[in-house]
Scaffold this motif. Structure first.
Motif, PDB file in Angstrom:
ATOM      1  N   GLY A   1      46.600  15.156  61.671  1.00 22.03           N
ATOM      2  CA  GLY A   1      47.791  15.996  61.780  1.00 22.03           C
ATOM      3  C   GLY A   1      47.416  17.447  61.981  1.00 22.03           C
ATOM      4  N   ILE A   2      48.409  18.334  61.852  1.00 23.31           N
ATOM      5  CA  ILE A   2      48.189  19.774  62.020  1.00 23.31           C
ATOM      6  C   ILE A   2      48.462  20.446  60.684  1.00 23.31           C
ATOM      7  N   ASP A   3      47.632  21.434  60.364  1.00 21.60           N
ATOM      8  CA  ASP A   3      47.706  22.092  59.048  1.00 21.60           C
ATOM      9  C   ASP A   3      49.137  22.427  58.618  1.00 21.60           C
ATOM     10  N   ASP A   4      49.888  23.084  59.523  1.00 23.02           N
ATOM     11  CA  ASP A   4      51.199  23.585  59.092  1.00 23.02           C
ATOM     12  C   ASP A   4      52.249  22.485  58.936  1.00 23.02           C
ATOM     13  N   GLN A   5      51.884  21.267  59.281  1.00 13.32           N
ATOM     14  CA  GLN A   5      52.797  20.157  58.988  1.00 13.32           C
ATOM     15  C   GLN A   5      52.886  19.956  57.476  1.00 13.32           C
ATOM     16  N   LEU A   6      51.791  20.342  56.762  1.00 13.06           N
ATOM     17  CA  LEU A   6      51.766  20.197  55.303  1.00 13.06           C
ATOM     18  C   LEU A   6      52.767  21.142  54.647  1.00 13.06           C
ATOM     19  N   THR A   7      53.004  22.281  55.329  1.00  8.37           N
ATOM     20  CA  THR A   7      53.973  23.226  54.775  1.00  8.37           C
ATOM     21  C   THR A   7      55.334  23.072  55.454  1.00  8.37           C
ATOM     22  N   GLY A   8      55.519  21.941  56.114  1.00 12.06           N
ATOM     23  CA  GLY A   8      56.864  21.584  56.564  1.00 12.06           C
ATOM     24  C   GLY A   8      57.216  21.900  57.998  1.00 12.06           C
ATOM     25  N   ARG A   9      56.257  22.334  58.840  1.00  8.20           N
ATOM     26  CA  ARG A   9      56.617  22.606  60.230  1.00  8.20           C
ATOM     27  C   ARG A   9      56.977  21.308  60.951  1.00  8.20           C
ATOM     28  N   ASP A  10      58.033  21.395  61.726  1.00  4.64           N
ATOM     29  CA  ASP A  10      58.542  20.208  62.408  1.00  4.64           C
ATOM     30  C   ASP A  10      58.078  20.187  63.862  1.00  4.64           C
ATOM     31  N   TYR A  11      57.411  19.115  64.244  1.00  7.24           N
ATOM     32  CA  TYR A  11      56.990  18.954  65.639  1.00  7.24           C
ATOM     33  C   TYR A  11      57.840  17.912  66.359  1.00  7.24           C
ATOM     34  N   GLY A  12      58.824  17.382  65.643  1.00  5.13           N
ATOM     35  CA  GLY A  12      59.730  16.398  66.253  1.00  5.13           C
ATOM     36  C   GLY A  12      59.236  14.979  66.102  1.00  5.13           C
ATOM     37  N   GLU A  13      60.191  14.084  65.942  1.00  7.62           N
ATOM     38  CA  GLU A  13      59.821  12.665  65.823  1.00  7.62           C
ATOM     39  C   GLU A  13      60.105  11.905  67.110  1.00  7.62           C
ATOM     40  N   GLY A  14      61.188  12.267  67.736  1.00  6.49           N
ATOM     41  CA  GLY A  14      61.557  11.576  68.980  1.00  6.49           C
ATOM     42  C   GLY A  14      60.916  12.241  70.188  1.00  6.49           C
ATOM     43  N   PHE A  15      60.925  11.532  71.289  1.00  3.97           N
ATOM     44  CA  PHE A  15      60.300  11.981  72.527  1.00  3.97           C
ATOM     45  C   PHE A  15      60.863  13.323  73.014  1.00  3.97           C
TER      46      PHE A  15
END
Ligand SMILES: [Zn+2]
Ligand SMILES: [Zn+2]
Lengths: 309, 320
Positions: free
Chosen positions: A282-296
């Motif tokens: 994953g990406i570091d800032d995903q741990l602090t809640g950044r959203d990269y989207g789930e759907g296409f």
């Protein structure tokens, strides 16, 4: 690639069987469609595309049949739900069944035709470069630097982050990539192909072979090729380090293990990391809640937002 | 029980005797594989396949019948082969994107249609120096000459037109809208009409080129594509790419007089010297198919390379 005297005897049963299918599907489904749409000018292109589609479909089925059991047998991670992996299946089908390639081809063709015309009018003809291995090496070298720059430059990373935002990485994840990023990658590969003048069959073989290796390197499988093997070919362990949170996208060069097929590029350019640990992806800032989207579509859209800053 | 083998044997013998008089070779261009196949027409087997260059599509004999010229579209070159052995003798470079090529009847001009680069180029047929490059809208594909060598006619595949170029002034004199995706083009022996295969439809467009107008449509089959003459000065064969048939057209009455099966996307053709067999490339089947014109059966299919396009029989029927 071809022996001097190939004939009926030179073809294996599988190839013959595959060619019959290719012909049948083209003549009974694709060509009638072209005829009705008044696109008969594209029949040769469509014939080649049908070939790619069938090879791609066959490869996806084979990879699934070979890698999926390994993922069940030797998983790095076990998940309650595999929901997050589904979008990667979509990315894979779009890319490997030729939907994106034909789209990229149409988008890129005017530019490439123009360049091609200029070059050829100037009397410059690329050599016929039919050495499979050298071609793989050359493309992999270009891929290495493209990938490195994707991590190095923020604007490009905004796109490539789609690939890295998968925290449930499986063999489907290889093609998870922003469409614009894929278009750029396709243009670079096509430019190499044009420059060295690889015959179409060579181009196809190389694409299929590297796709298989790249799919496997994303698999959720606890597997390394050993001390020496990991230095020769990108393994699931090696590429997992590239996707590891806090490792794969950090440091002076913005990460490590950028190679797609041959780790030698990382060794030569000082970006190899042979850590023997199967780490979360994953990406570091995903741990602090950044959203990269789930759907296409949300993944595609958020990438543009990141690009805009 | 013996009937089947006997039939094969007799047809094989017929084929063998037909080809005995002259060198028994067929030359085939595998356009998507960048190779050339040499077929022994007696044994009906591919004896050689070798790299020839990028995108070889069409080939033809030089006017003196000494050489075969292979046009390698994407390698910008013409390859001269020994006509009777298929060996490479010479390569002429700087022929830009030669797709379809041809000498004018008086051998004064050599014209090359450049499908990808949207041009028609006129060359000196001795030196192959370019004399004039003529830009044309979208995909000039096949060409034919007027009997007096004053004009060359080109089908424009993507704008659905026929263009006429005056070879003296080297200018486009006129253009005429014709059917969808026009491909193969042929002048009738009386010099009156141009026959044009309409790939995007199912007919041959007959153009009265002197009057610059459409004369009639001859309905043949889907994907009407390319022509070869039977050799009697009267009939011509046309491949219907999407219909998988061959039509026989009477060039005097301008009507279809017969039709034959042609599996696998028939493209270019050639007729044996005895006018009994029609050899054709079966594009989608990666094969050369041999049609017996009397029994209307495909008597043999010979595996070759990918997307076989141009075909030439060293021992062929007269070109009339
Ligand atoms: Zn990366
Ligand atoms: Zn990856």
């Amino acid at each position: 690639m071809l022996p001097d005297d190939t004939g009926a005897e030179g073809q294996t049963v599988i190839v013959e069987w595959f060619n019959i299918w290719h012909q049948w599907i083209f003549e009974n489904i694709v060509q009638p469609m072209l005829y009705r749409m008044e696109w008969m000018s594209f029949d040769e292109l469509a014939y080649d595309w049908t070939h790619l589609f069938l090879l791609g479909a066959l490869e996806v089925v084979l990879l699934w049949a070979l890698i999926r059991p390994l993922e069940l047998w030797l998983p790095v991670e076990r998940w309650e739900s595999r929901k997050a992996t589904r979008v990667d299946v979509l990315y894979t089908l779009l890319a490997r069944l030729g939907v994106l390639p034909i789209f990229f081809f149409i988008v890129l063709t005017p530019a490439f035709d123009w360049v091609n015309a200029q070059i050829r009018m100037a009397g410059i003809i690329p050599p016929s470069f039919d050495n499979l291995l050298l071609y793989v090496v050359l493309l992999d070298f270009v891929d290495y630097w493209r990938h490195r720059f994707e991590h190095r430059f923020n604007i490009w990373w905004a796109l490539h982050a789609v690939h890295h935002s998968q925290r449930q990485m499986t063999f489907w994840s290889d093609e998870r990539e922003h469409l614009l990023g894929q278009l750029i990658a396709a243009a670079l590969r096509a430019a190499v192909g044009l420059a060295v003048g690889a015959p179409p069959a060579t181009f196809v073989t190389v694409t299929l072979a590297t796709a298989a290796i790249e799919s496997f390197s994303h698999a959720n499988v606890k597997l390394s090729f050993g001390r020496i093997g990991d230095r020769l070919l990108v393994s699931p362990l090696y590429h997992r380090v590239h996707h590891a949170i806090g490792i794969g996208h950090t440091g002076r060069t913005m990460g490590c293990n950028f190679a797609s097929v041959f780790p030698v590029w990382d060794v030569v350019f000082g970006t190899a990391n042979f850590t023997h640990a199967y780490l979360p992806t994953g990406i570091d800032d995903q741990l602090t809640g950044r959203d990269y989207g789930e759907g296409f579509w949300r993944q595609q859209w958020l990438a543009f937002r990141r690009m805009a800053g | 029980m013996l009937v089947e083998p006997m039939r094969y044997l007799s047809s094989a013998l017929l084929l063998a005797s037909a080809a005995m008089a002259a060198p028994n070779l067929a030359i085939v261009l595998n356009s998507a594989e960048e190779t050339l196949s040499v077929i022994d027409t007696a044994t009906m087997k591919e004896t050689k396949r070798f790299p020839i260059g990028k995108e070889p599509h069409h080939l033809m004999a030089t006017p003196d019948d000494k050489f075969l010229i292979v046009a390698n579209a994407a390698s910008n070159e013409l390859v001269f082969l020994d006509r009777t052995t298929g060996e490479v003798k010479n390569r002429v470079k700087n022929i830009s994107d030669p797709y379809q090529i041809g000498y004018s009847p008086d051998k004064k001009w050599f014209v090359s249609a450049s499908l990808r680069l949207d041009r028609v180029d006129i060359y000196n047929p001795e030196t192959f120096q370019v004399l004039k490059r003529i830009p044309l809208p979208k995909a000039p594909s096949h060409l034919a000459y007027s009997p007096d060598s004053k004009m060359v006619f080109i089908t424009l595949q993507d704008t659905n037109e026929l263009a006429a170029i005056d070879l003296e002034t080297q200018k486009v004199t006129w253009k005429l809208g014709i059917g969808k995706q026009p491909a193969g083009i042929l002048m009738t022996p009386d010099g009156k009409y141009l026959l044009i295969g309409i790939l995007g439809d199912k007919y041959v467009e007959v153009v009265d080129w002197k009057a610059r107008k459409l004369h009639k449509k001859i309905y043949t089959g889907k994907g009407a594509h390319n022509f070869v003459r039977l050799g009697d000065g009267k009939h011509v064969f046309l491949s219907n790419r999407a219909e998988n048939t061959i039509s026989k057209i009477n060039m005097e009455t301008l009507t279809v007089v017969d039709s034959y099966p042609a599996p696998g996307g028939p493209d270019c053709m050639d007729v044996t010297a005895d006018q009994r067999y029609l050899w054709m490339t079966s594009r989608w089947a990666r094969k050369v198919s041999i049609l017996d014109l009397q029994t209307k059966q495909i008597v043999k299919q010979i595996p070759v390379g990918r997307s076989p396009h141009g075909i030439y029989l060293v021992s062929h029927a007269p070109r009339k």
